[in-house]
Design an enzyme around this catalytic site. Structure first.
Site, PDB file in Angstrom:
ATOM      1  N   GLY A  55       0.750  -1.198   0.004  1.00 43.01           N
ATOM      2  CA  GLY A  55      -0.002   0.141  -0.019  1.00 43.01           C
ATOM      3  C   GLY A  55       0.842   1.239  -0.097  1.00 43.01           C
ATOM      4  CG  ASN A 108      -3.082  -1.480  -1.850  1.00 44.90           C
ATOM      5  OD1 ASN A 108      -2.884  -0.672  -0.998  1.00 44.90           O
ATOM      6  ND2 ASN A 108      -3.989  -2.714  -1.929  1.00 44.90           N
ATOM      7  CB  CYS A 139      -7.668   2.889   6.179  1.00 40.74           C
ATOM      8  SG  CYS A 139      -8.517   4.130   5.827  1.00 40.74           S
ATOM      9  N   GLY A 252      -7.152 -14.527  -0.631  1.00 39.30           N
ATOM     10  CA  GLY A 252      -7.552 -14.778   0.550  1.00 39.30           C
ATOM     11  C   GLY A 252      -7.071 -16.350   0.872  1.00 39.30           C
ATOM     12  N   GLY A 253      -5.949 -16.518   1.275  1.00 39.75           N
ATOM     13  CA  GLY A 253      -5.221 -17.864   1.809  1.00 39.75           C
ATOM     14  C   GLY A 253      -5.016 -18.697   0.471  1.00 39.75           C
TER      15      GLY A 253
END
Lengths: 319, 266
Positions: A55, A108, A139, A252-253
């Site tokens: 980010g 990002n 955030c 995700g994973g």
């Protein structure tokens, strides 16, 4: 190192997301690949479809005090606090070297306010070699009322609209999983002009040392990632796929090609590999090779045929 | 940095909770003293993360580690047997600056605390081989917390041992004989101190070095997920001016693990 050539690539793996052509659907996930260049000693960056950077904010961020991570069952909690060199330094120090590779680059982008996002995007618009933006809207602070942007469809849409007005490149919005109505959020972002959605970010968690009774992470809460969250992520991709027409990037994973295929079947067009790169630094390139092997074995013509191919008919008897 | 599959030559217990493992590597890897590796038994499903271990010895195609079992990751490593495979990413991190010892002829004082000693063993061997004046101070809680003490003693340099309980060597902290010798030897030539061990020990060693005008380098340990700079978890707070701005947190894996003691916010 010899860069991967077009002829060495498997054309069956090519995908398009938000108008960006990726030569395969395997991307690095933000926060789990630095600025991409950290992998240079390990593999040719041109072998993977894309790099989604750590980010970036308009100004450099110090991040949180340590300890910043804690391993948990089949996963880990992190609260790095978005330590980053800032958009300007990224363009000066990192981007020129990334241009040596035939790999798509997504930056990002992170901010505390709508203005922060717009400022960072303005800077990055000047970057030569950036293919698209991924907005981190998970955030916890915004200008009005301390709302969490990523948990409020109206705030998330507001950021997306503001960024879309100034962005010279496609905008992918990264969803927080810490919401109850995935479909509603996805629709709000699509209406706001998002070119694609990526999901999911980390799940908020806490781990406590029972001897000291202290949180194991200085920030107290951290984001859960790794194989432990994969079913949650697949579920959310599947729900979003049913709600919007814009493409989805599954996160995700994911650690292997088989994991990636699961997300494609659920509705993703591409995927990002994050935490797995920590413990298997070659996970992304292995997944690229594994996808070709999967197509060989199953006879499926291309990965794009897999997208959204989930079979919801009743299972056969005996199962 | 290479991601290799090492084959276990031996993996034996040294003392309660301490193990010594040797991995044969499929290709030659150049390792500098102070560098480390990330290890995980091949095929292990849980826990997922590799563990960072200092490289205790390195031959052309083999590396050794000494580890203290503190959690389930290294507990899993103890179960790997001869002939089985371990994923190993190496070499990682920086090395000890030694010019002041090897070129200027300063004395090297190596201060090890418990399982911090493997991070200093290659340095000790390198410096002794170069004819440097090396002294080792090795402290542990008990006589069981002095892993590979015999290997240090076999180098031929003086080794001063302390234990908290007096079960081996002098009773007390390792910083006591260090300070005593520094006072006695505070000549114009000075000394260079290298240390690895528990945080309070290293903080005290750094403070002693500062008081005596000795240079001091510390090898730090931190929770890390990757070992090569992508997770940004293993940071240590550094003093203003010791690194280029803007960051007050530096990564132990890539900016370290060796830091000048005065750069660290103790």
């Amino acid at each position: 190192m010899v860069s991967a050539t077009e002829s060495s690539r498997d054309p069956r793996l090519a995908v398009e997301v938000a108008g960006i052509r990726f030569h395969n659907p395997i991307l690095t996930a933000s926060g789990c690949c630095g600025y991409g260049l950290e992998f240079e000693p390990l593999f040719d960056l041109s072998r993977i479809g894309g790099i989604c950077t750590k980010g970036l904010s308009a100004k450099p961020l110090q991040g949180n005090p340590p300890p910043r991570i804690q391993e948990t069952p089949a996963g880990m909690l992190n609260a790095i606090g978005l330590q980053n060199i800032g958009a300007r330094a990224f363009m000066e120090q990192k981007l020129p070297r990334l241009r040596d590779y035939d790999v798509r680059v997504l930056t990002n982008v992170f901010g505390y306010t709508v203005d922060d996002y717009v400022e960072a995007i303005h800077m990055l618009n000047d970057g030569d070699g950036i293919d698209g933006y991924e907005l981190n809207i998970s955030c916890p602070n915004v200008k009005e009322g301390g709302l969490i942007i990523g948990n409020d469809p109206r705030a998330a849409a507001e950021v997306t609209e503001a960024v879309k007005r100034v962005a010279k490149r496609p905008v992918i919005v990264k969803l927080s999983p810490n919401i109850s109505d995935v479909a509603g959020m996805a629709r709000a972002l699509e209406s706001a002009g998002a070119d694609a959605l990526s999901l999911i970010n980390t799940l908020v968690g806490v781990s406590i040392d029972i001897h000291t009774r202290r949180p194991r992470i200085a920030n107290v809460t951290g984001g859960l990632s790794g194989p432990a969250i994969r079913p949650v992520a697949v579920r959310m991709v599947w729900q979003a796929a049913g709600a919007v027409k814009i493409p989805l990037v599954g996160i995700g994973g994911i650690a292997t090609a088989e994991d990636a295929v699961e997300f494609l079947i659920a509705g993703a067009t591409a995927v990002q590999i994050g935490t797995a790169s920590f413990y298997d630094p070659l996970a992304t390139v292995k997944a690229v090779d594994g996808l070709s092997a999967y197509l060989d074995k199953t006879g499926v013509a291309s990965v794009s045929e897999l997208t959204g191919s989930i079979d919801l008919s009743p299972p056969p008897r005996g199962h | 940095m290479k991601d290799l599959v090492g084959t276990v030559e031996f993996n034996r217990q040294l003392a309660p909770r301490y193990f010594h493992i040797r991995l044969r590597l499929p290709e030659a890897v150049g390792v500098l003293s102070g560098q480390f590796a990330m290890l995980r038994p091949q095929g292990l499903v849980e826990p997922i993360l590799r563990r960072a271990l200092a490289i205790h010895r390195a031959d052309a195609d083999a590396v050794e580690f000494i580890y203290l079992v503190l959690g389930r990751g290294l507990e899993a490593l103890t179960r790997v047997r001869e002939g089985e495979n371990v994923d190993v990413l190496l070499p990682l991190g920086n090395t000890y600056p030694t010019d002041a010892v090897t070129l200027e002829g300063r004395r090297a004082l190596l201060v090890a605390g418990g399982v911090g000693s493997p991070a200093l063993f290659m340095l000790a061997g390198d410096l002794v081989a170069k004819g440097a004046d090396v002294r080792v101070y090795f402290g542990g809680r008990t006589k069981f917390d002095l892993p590979a003490l015999d290997e240090f003693e076999a180098l031929g340099c003086p080794v001063t041992v302390t234990t908290d309980d007096g079960s081996a060597g002098e009773r007390g902290f390792v910083t006591a004989p260090l300070e005593r010798d520094l006072v006695a030897d505070a000549g114009p030539n000075g000394s260079v101190i290298y240390t690895c061990g528990p945080w309070p020990m290293m903080a005290r060693v750094g403070a002693i070095a500062a008081e005596r005008g000795a240079r001091c380098f510390v090898s730090l340990e931190a929770s890390m997920a990757c070992g090569f700079g992508i997770c940004v978890a293993c940071v240590v707070e550094v003093c203003e001016g010791s690194f280029a701005p803007p960051f007050k947190y530096q990564k132990v894996c890539t900016e370290g693990p060796v830091f000048p003691a005065e750069a660290i916010v103790w």
